[in-house]
Design an enzyme around this catalytic site. Structure first.
Site, PDB file in Angstrom:
ATOM      1  N   LYS A   1       0.517   3.877   4.788  1.00  0.00           N
ATOM      2  CA  LYS A   1       0.069   3.587   3.403  1.00  0.00           C
ATOM      3  C   LYS A   1       0.797   4.789   2.242  1.00  0.00           C
ATOM      4  O   LYS A   1       2.034   4.638   2.372  1.00  0.00           O
ATOM      5  CB  LYS A   1      -1.101   3.323   3.027  1.00  0.00           C
ATOM      6  CG  LYS A   1      -1.775   1.896   3.912  1.00  0.00           C
ATOM      7  CD  LYS A   1      -3.127   1.577   3.921  1.00  0.00           C
ATOM      8  CE  LYS A   1      -3.311   0.325   4.751  1.00  0.00           C
ATOM      9  NZ  LYS A   1      -4.452   0.205   5.405  1.00  0.00           N
TER      10      LYS A   1
ATOM     11  N   SER B   1     -10.690  -0.761   1.182  1.00  0.00           N
ATOM     12  CA  SER B   1      -9.707  -1.372   1.035  1.00  0.00           C
ATOM     13  C   SER B   1      -9.408  -2.543  -0.115  1.00  0.00           C
ATOM     14  O   SER B   1      -8.500  -2.939  -0.397  1.00  0.00           O
ATOM     15  CB  SER B   1      -9.054  -1.580   2.486  1.00  0.00           C
ATOM     16  OG  SER B   1      -9.964  -2.492   3.096  1.00  0.00           O
TER      17      SER B   1
ATOM     18  N   ASP C   1     -12.862   7.193   7.122  1.00  0.00           N
ATOM     19  CA  ASP C   1     -11.577   6.698   7.062  1.00  0.00           C
ATOM     20  C   ASP C   1     -10.897   6.784   5.858  1.00  0.00           C
ATOM     21  O   ASP C   1     -11.443   5.908   5.063  1.00  0.00           O
ATOM     22  CB  ASP C   1     -11.591   4.982   7.671  1.00  0.00           C
ATOM     23  CG  ASP C   1     -10.484   4.184   7.573  1.00  0.00           C
ATOM     24  OD1 ASP C   1      -9.138   4.754   7.361  1.00  0.00           O
ATOM     25  OD2 ASP C   1     -10.382   2.960   8.050  1.00  0.00           O
TER      26      ASP C   1
ATOM     27  N   HIS D   1      -7.058   4.589   2.726  1.00  0.00           N
ATOM     28  CA  HIS D   1      -6.421   4.609   0.931  1.00  0.00           C
ATOM     29  C   HIS D   1      -6.681   5.848   0.238  1.00  0.00           C
ATOM     30  O   HIS D   1      -6.415   5.595  -1.120  1.00  0.00           O
ATOM     31  CB  HIS D   1      -7.206   3.272   0.346  1.00  0.00           C
ATOM     32  CG  HIS D   1      -6.967   2.054   1.178  1.00  0.00           C
ATOM     33  ND1 HIS D   1      -5.645   1.100   0.995  1.00  0.00           N
ATOM     34  CD2 HIS D   1      -7.502   1.300   2.109  1.00  0.00           C
ATOM     35  CE1 HIS D   1      -5.667   0.282   1.714  1.00  0.00           C
ATOM     36  NE2 HIS D   1      -6.716   0.197   2.548  1.00  0.00           N
TER      37      HIS D   1
ATOM     38  N   HIS E   1     -13.386  -1.671   7.268  1.00  0.00           N
ATOM     39  CA  HIS E   1     -12.186  -2.296   7.715  1.00  0.00           C
ATOM     40  C   HIS E   1     -12.554  -2.803   9.093  1.00  0.00           C
ATOM     41  O   HIS E   1     -13.082  -2.271   9.995  1.00  0.00           O
ATOM     42  CB  HIS E   1     -11.000  -1.195   7.907  1.00  0.00           C
ATOM     43  CG  HIS E   1      -9.575  -1.895   8.179  1.00  0.00           C
ATOM     44  ND1 HIS E   1      -9.102  -2.285   9.240  1.00  0.00           N
ATOM     45  CD2 HIS E   1      -8.693  -2.546   7.106  1.00  0.00           C
ATOM     46  CE1 HIS E   1      -8.029  -2.782   9.364  1.00  0.00           C
ATOM     47  NE2 HIS E   1      -7.526  -2.724   7.855  1.00  0.00           N
TER      48      HIS E   1
ATOM     49  N   GLU F   1     -15.583   4.508   4.760  1.00  0.00           N
ATOM     50  CA  GLU F   1     -14.320   4.885   4.085  1.00  0.00           C
ATOM     51  C   GLU F   1     -14.556   5.459   2.970  1.00  0.00           C
ATOM     52  O   GLU F   1     -15.462   5.464   2.053  1.00  0.00           O
ATOM     53  CB  GLU F   1     -13.608   3.370   3.522  1.00  0.00           C
ATOM     54  CG  GLU F   1     -13.195   2.662   5.083  1.00  0.00           C
ATOM     55  CD  GLU F   1     -12.774   1.395   4.695  1.00  0.00           C
ATOM     56  OE1 GLU F   1     -12.311   0.887   3.672  1.00  0.00           O
ATOM     57  OE2 GLU F   1     -12.710   0.422   5.799  1.00  0.00           O
TER      58      GLU F   1
ATOM     59  N   ASN G   1       0.723  -1.157   0.182  1.00  0.00           N
ATOM     60  CA  ASN G   1       0.076  -0.043   0.083  1.00  0.00           C
ATOM     61  C   ASN G   1       0.751   1.395  -0.101  1.00  0.00           C
ATOM     62  O   ASN G   1       0.478   2.441   0.348  1.00  0.00           O
ATOM     63  CB  ASN G   1      -1.013   0.031   1.300  1.00  0.00           C
ATOM     64  CG  ASN G   1      -1.781  -1.074   1.375  1.00  0.00           C
ATOM     65  OD1 ASN G   1      -2.286  -1.584   0.363  1.00  0.00           O
ATOM     66  ND2 ASN G   1      -1.889  -1.722   2.480  1.00  0.00           N
TER      67      ASN G   1
HETATM   68  C1  PLP Z   1      -4.847  -0.385   6.844  1.00  0.00           C
HETATM   69  C2  PLP Z   1      -6.130   0.016   7.160  1.00  0.00           C
HETATM   70  C3  PLP Z   1      -6.233   0.446   8.549  1.00  0.00           C
HETATM   71  C4  PLP Z   1      -5.430   0.258   9.596  1.00  0.00           C
HETATM   72  O1  PLP Z   1      -4.270   1.182   9.593  1.00  0.00           O
HETATM   73  P1  PLP Z   1      -2.964   0.614   9.992  1.00  0.00           P
HETATM   74  O2  PLP Z   1      -2.070   1.817  10.218  1.00  0.00           O
HETATM   75  O3  PLP Z   1      -2.401  -0.224   9.198  1.00  0.00           O
HETATM   76  O4  PLP Z   1      -3.118  -0.088  11.551  1.00  0.00           O
HETATM   77  C5  PLP Z   1      -7.672   1.161   8.863  1.00  0.00           C
HETATM   78  N1  PLP Z   1      -8.447   1.105   7.952  1.00  0.00           N
HETATM   79  C6  PLP Z   1      -8.326   0.929   6.583  1.00  0.00           C
HETATM   80  C7  PLP Z   1      -9.411   1.072   5.681  1.00  0.00           C
HETATM   81  C8  PLP Z   1      -7.000   0.184   6.120  1.00  0.00           C
HETATM   82  O5  PLP Z   1      -7.209  -0.079   4.969  1.00  0.00           O
END
Ligand code: PLP
Length: 410
Positions: free
Chosen positions: A248, A189, A214, A217, A135, A185, A49
Site C-alpha cells: 500500500k 480498510s 494490522d 492502512h 480484514h 486494525e 492504496n
Molecule cells: C490489504 C490488506 C491486507 C492484505 O495485504 P496484502 O499485502 O494485500 O495481501 C491485510 N490487512 C488489511 C487491513 C488490508 O487492507
C-alpha cells in the site's frame, strides 16, 4: 468437462448475479500515478492504496530495477531451503528499525503474513477475538488456527471486555492456556476509522491477552515519519504482534510481521505460509526497502503532507455533492485517506459506480462479502499523487452522477 460440474457452477454464478454481487475483472492497459487507461477510456482513479504515490517514485523504481539485475527475477526457493538473500534481510532490518522492534519478517503478501502468523501463535483450545471489521485475511487465519473464534462489535471495548472475561474463565488446556489473542486494525480498510488503541492496549494487558495490530492502512501514512498508529501513540512496545503490508503506502508488494526476536524466530519455525512458499521476489523487497528509506526524508514528509491536503479537498468535494457532512468528524491525527460513502443497496452502489465511471472517475463499489450485506458503499481512497485537476474531475463526476442516484451519506 463433466456436465454436472459446469451445471453446478452455472447455477451458483446465477445466484451471485441475482443478488447484485457479480464481480468481474476490468483490464487496464496503462496506469500512471492517478490515471488508468482502459481501451480509449481515461479514468481518474480513487481506488488504489498507493497513498503516497511511491509505487512510481524514481528511487523505488530504481531500487527495484537494480535488484532484478543483482538478484534475478525470482528468489528460487523458500528462504529456509536455498539460503536467505541479503535483499530480504536488508528489508527486515530496515523494517525493524523503522518500527522500533527487535526484529521483523517479510512474507509474500499481507494475507500470507496473517495466515502464517495467527496459526503459529494459537491453536485448538486457545481463543482469537477479532473486531467485527478486521480484514478477511485475519478471519481466515483465525479459522485456520483451530482456536475458538469470537467477534467483538466494531471498536466496542465493553463488548471486548465481556469476551475477555469469558475467555479468562475457560479451563486450562495442554499448553497451559488458553492463550488469548486479540486482533484489530489501526485504520479499518473499508471504513477509514481507527481502533481506540490506547484503551484497547490497557484492556488486553489487564486480561493478560496478546494483541495483533494490522497496520496495513497506516504504515507510511500515520504517526511520526509514517511509522504507524502504534508509534503515534507511543504504544509500540506494548503490542505483541505488529503486522503490515508492503503493497500500500510502501508502493511495493509483500507483507510483514514485526515484534520481538522470539516472535520472529517462532514464525521462521512455525509459520507455514513462510516456510512452504518461495521467498518474495527480490525486486519487491528492494522496492519496499527504498520506500521505507524515503519515509524519513523530505520526500516522505512532503508526500504525507500532500496526502492530507488531497484527502481534505476530496472530503469537501463529497460533502458538497451531498450538501451535508459525511461520516463522523475524523479523530485527531486521522488522515482521511479512506472515505466511504454509504449507499446500502448492492445494485444501487454498482449503478452509482457505473455512472461515475461513465463520467471519468473510477471509484469502486464495495459489496458483500467485503462488507456486510445491505451496507454496500463507494470507497474513495486518496493519494499524494492526485492533482487539483483530478479533484475537479471527481467533483464534476459526482455532481453528474448524484443527480440520478442520490446515495444516503453516513
Ligand atoms: C490489504 C490488506 C491486507 C492484505 O495485504 P496484502 O499485502 O494485500 O495481501 C491485510 N490487512 C488489511 C487491513 C488490508 O487492507
Amino acid at each position: 468437462m463433466p456436465e454436472p460440474f459446469e451445471e453446478t457452477l452455472r447455477q451458483r454464478l446465477e445466484a451471485v448475479r441475482a443478488q447484485g454481487l457479480w464481480r468481474s475483472l476490468r483490464p487496464v492497459d496503462h496506469r500512471s500515478a492517478s490515471v488508468l487507461e482502459t481501451g480509449s477510456h481515461r479514468l481518474v482513479s480513487f481506488a488504489g492504496n498507493d497513498y503516497l504515490g511511491f509505487s512510481l517514485h524514481p528511487a523505488v523504481l530504481e531500487a527495484s530495477v537494480r535488484a532484478v539485475s543483482d538478484w534475478g527475477a525470482g528468489s528460487a526457493a523458500s528462504r529456509l531451503i536455498s539460503g536467505s538473500l541479503a535483499v530480504h534481510h536488508h528489508l527486515e532490518e530496515t523494517l525493524a528499525e523503522f518500527l522500533g522492534t527487535e526484529a521483523a519478517l517479510g512474507f509474500s503478501t499481507g494475507h500470507a503474513a496473517a495466515t502464517g502468523t495467527i496459526p503459529a501463535l494459537v491453536g485448538p483450545g486457545d481463543v482469537v477475538i477479532v473486531d467485527r471489521l478486521v480484514h478477511a485475511c485475519c478471519v481466515d487465519a483465525a479459522r485456520l488456527s483451530g482456536a475458538k473464534l469470537r467477534v467483538f462489535r466494531h471498536n466496542d471495548l465493553d463488548d471486548l471486555d465481556r469476551i475477555l472475561r469469558w475467555a479468562s474463565g475457560l479451563s486450562r488446556n495442554d499448553s497451559g492456556g488458553p492463550r488469548v489473542l486479540v486482533v484489530t486494525e489501526s485504520v479499518f480498510s473499508m471504513d477509514g476509522d481507527s481502533a481506540p488503541l490506547a484503551e484497547l492496549v490497557e484492556l488486553k494487558d489487564h486480561h493478560g491477552a496478546w494483541l495483533m495490530l494490522d497496520e496495513a492502512h497506516s504504515t507510511g501514512v500515520m504517526g511520526p515519519e509514517g511509522r504507524g498508529l502504534a508509534a503515534q501513540l507511543g504504544l509500540g512496545g506494548r503490542i505483541e504482534v505488529r503486522m503490515g503490508t508492503l503493497g500500500k503506502a510502501l508502493g511495493a508488494s509483500g507483507g510483514f510481521i514485526a515484534g520481538s526476536r522470539a516472535l520472529i524466530d517462532l514464525l521462521v519455525n512455525r509459520a507455514r505460509s513462510f516456510i512452504f512458499s518461495t521467498a518474495p521476489v527480490p525486486a519487491a523487497a528492494a522496492a519496499a526497502t527504498a520506500a521505507l528509506e524515503l519515509m524519513i526524508t523530505q520526500d516522505g514528509e512532503q508526500a504525507r503532507h500532500q496526502l492530507r491536503s488531497v484527502a481534505a479537498a476530496g472530503a469537501r468535494v463529497i460533502h458538497r455533492a451531498f450538501q451535508k457532512p459525511l461520516g463522523s468528524v475524523p479523530s485527531e491525527g486521522s488522515v482521511g485517506h479512506i472515505l466511504p460513502v454509504s449507499v446500502g443497496d448492492e445494485a444501487a452502489a454498482v449503478a452509482l459506480a457505473d455512472q461515475l465511471r461513465a463520467a471519468g472517475v473510477w471509484v469502486p463499489a464495495i459489496r458483500y462479502p467485503t462488507v456486510a450485506r445491505g451496507s454496500a458503499r463507494l470507497r474513495l481512497t486518496f493519494s499524494a499523487a492526485h492533482t487539483a485537476a483530478d479533484l475537479d474531475c471527481l467533483d464534476e463526476a459526482f455532481n453528474r452522477a448524484c443527480i440520478q442516484t442520490p446515495p444516503t451519506p453516513f
